[in-house]
Design an enzyme around this catalytic site. Structure first.
Site, PDB file in Angstrom:
ATOM      1  N   SER A 131     -24.350 -23.382  -3.255  1.00  0.00           N
ATOM      2  CA  SER A 131     -23.701 -22.517  -2.145  1.00  0.00           C
ATOM      3  C   SER A 131     -22.499 -23.718  -2.223  1.00  0.00           C
ATOM      4  O   SER A 131     -21.889 -22.638  -2.927  1.00  0.00           O
ATOM      5  CB  SER A 131     -24.553 -22.878  -1.081  1.00  0.00           C
ATOM      6  OG  SER A 131     -24.569 -23.078  -0.427  1.00  0.00           O
ATOM      7  N   HIS A 173     -23.925 -16.814  -1.611  1.00  0.00           N
ATOM      8  CA  HIS A 173     -24.933 -16.020  -0.695  1.00  0.00           C
ATOM      9  C   HIS A 173     -24.174 -14.638  -0.805  1.00  0.00           C
ATOM     10  O   HIS A 173     -24.062 -14.805   0.747  1.00  0.00           O
ATOM     11  CB  HIS A 173     -24.935 -16.642   0.561  1.00  0.00           C
ATOM     12  CG  HIS A 173     -25.041 -17.881   1.193  1.00  0.00           C
ATOM     13  ND1 HIS A 173     -26.741 -17.938   0.224  1.00  0.00           N
ATOM     14  CD2 HIS A 173     -25.101 -19.601   0.659  1.00  0.00           C
ATOM     15  CE1 HIS A 173     -26.884 -19.237   0.537  1.00  0.00           C
ATOM     16  NE2 HIS A 173     -25.600 -20.316   0.445  1.00  0.00           N
ATOM     17  N   GLU A 200     -28.367 -15.273  -3.556  1.00  0.00           N
ATOM     18  CA  GLU A 200     -28.706 -16.278  -3.923  1.00  0.00           C
ATOM     19  C   GLU A 200     -30.116 -15.814  -4.690  1.00  0.00           C
ATOM     20  O   GLU A 200     -29.843 -15.418  -4.610  1.00  0.00           O
ATOM     21  CB  GLU A 200     -29.806 -15.794  -2.213  1.00  0.00           C
ATOM     22  CG  GLU A 200     -28.527 -16.094  -1.245  1.00  0.00           C
ATOM     23  CD  GLU A 200     -29.884 -16.411  -0.024  1.00  0.00           C
ATOM     24  OE1 GLU A 200     -30.933 -16.001   0.726  1.00  0.00           O
ATOM     25  OE2 GLU A 200     -28.328 -17.031   1.199  1.00  0.00           O
TER      26      GLU A 200
END
Lengths: 275, 275
Positions: A131, A173, A200
């Site tokens: 992330s 994401h 993800e």
């Protein structure tokens, strides 16, 4: 140092990687770092939760790593502290957790820890980030931006990242937060880099040969701007649509590969490699 | 019939087109239909609101059209009624409102009204549709699907549409509803067609020469699959990621053009054409 002959892998992960059940990405990372001999440093700086580092330490131990160390860097002075720099000399892998990538760039950017990570990666240590940690790995980091499928002028802000590679700009994401538009805008600013959109639970294992392999349950989107014939980026006003002609797009799944040097994609070699 | 020599334009609009202020798309449609002599039929079948047709009629009159007629088709028998077919013989343009495209395909598909629209378009009548009306215009219509930036196996359902063109598959509200994934999935089923993603307040004016011009305030995304070298679509299970290698992507803004025959894009010729 286990491999002074070559650089280590750079491994951006799209966030929300599986931590129970089919722990494909983190297990592969531990194996790459040596499996039962793996020593892994965890940098939880992006996160504002106090237990993020320890959770990954426990997880890596469960996955068979020999040693883990959490570097609790929450201030720039911590990132200049030899107690946080020296442990990096004795690890096989470094893992940057998720959170806010601006915490990584503002707290670690330009520090001894940043220099140590770059130097160690060049000497064979593998560096993964999930992330926010993924966004920070490359030279040009997407700091923040507006979402949506199509690019708009000036909707994304880049900041200098850790600089382990300048060949790609990473967004994460990707499917879940609808980020194609901001990745296209980022690539449009200067079409020298390749855009990588990571869903993800999906990772790019980028080897020292610049060959990238997709690992995980989602897609990796490659936007290759090298054949762009026209861009209106320089003449459009903020939030206006942007005209970009001649992009190449590949959607890759688990086991597929992409060569960042030749810019060629290849599907997973066999059904056996499927998730 | 004003133009027996050539087909009329086919004009998909991405929904939420401007109706006050800078009414770029609808004004251009009225002008194309003859401006002060324009006679326009409105088919509000996709909508379940009773005043949708009349609102467009008022708007087209405000924009200078000479005559408007609303065809209140809310049942298949209405679409076989000569009172609804005959007015189509005397118009220069036909406009399909938004709503639910399955209402269009289930209520109008295979009826005399559908045949009349196709025949009249082939004779020079311009046919526009917004939102659901845009999806319905082409041979292969996106009926419904899941949203998200990357394609997943079997997340989109196609149904036969009106069939004015089979060169494109259209998706609308593109940026606003995050539909690249489902458009890629639709194109992946059979890469013969070109994917067209229309943002809101954005239209493709597709001429009889198969040259498309972008009009409006958003982007038109072209996904050209003609150079695909690999697709995993046939072997993946429902909701799995799909591998698609070798797509061509163009993001076009107001005034840009795309030739559906040569598959070449060109930017707006001059700054004067900008929104």
């Amino acid at each position: 140092m286990r491999d002074v002959l070559g650089s280590g892998f750079v491994i951006p992960v799209g966030g929300a990687e599986e931590k129970v059940g089919d722990i494909m990405i983190l297990r592969r990372f531990v194996a790459l770092c040596g499996g039962p001999s793996a020593r892994i440093a965890i940098i939880p700086t992006a996160s504002e939760l106090s237990d993020t580092g320890q959770k990954y330490a426990t997880l890596f131990t469960t996955l068979g790593a020999a040693e883990t160390v959490v570097l609790p860097i929450t201030d720039r002075s911590h990132a200049m502290d030899p107690n946080h720099v020296e442990p990096l000399e004795d690890v096989d892998g470094i893992f940057l957790t998720g959170g806010n990538q601006l915490r990584l760039s503002t707290l670690i950017g330009g520090t001894d820890v940043a220099r140590a990570i770059r130097r160690r990666n060049a000497s064979g240590v593998h560096v993964a980030g999930t992330s926010a940690g993924a966004a920070f790995l490359c030279e040009h980091m997407i700091a923040f931006g507006r979402e949506g499928a199509s690019p708009r002028a000036k909707i994304v802000t880049l900041a200098p990242g850790l600089g382990l590679t300048n060949r790609v700009i990473i967004d994460q994401h990707f499917r879940q937060r609808d980020r194609l538009g901001r990745l296209l805008t980022a690539i449009g600013y200067n079409p020298f880099a390749i855009g990588i959109g990571l869903d993800e639970n999906t990772a790019a294992f980028i080897g020292p040969d610049n060959n990238l392999e997709v690992v995980g349950g989602g897609s990796l989107t490659v936007v290759d701007p090298s054949e762009i014939t026209f861009s209106s980026m320089a003449r459009v006003r903020k939030n206006d649509p942007v005209c970009l002609i001649g992009l190449r797009l590949h959607i890759l799944d688990h086991g597929s590969t992409y060569n960042l040097h030749t810019r060629e994609a290849a599907p997973a070699p066999a059904i056996a490699l499927r998730v």
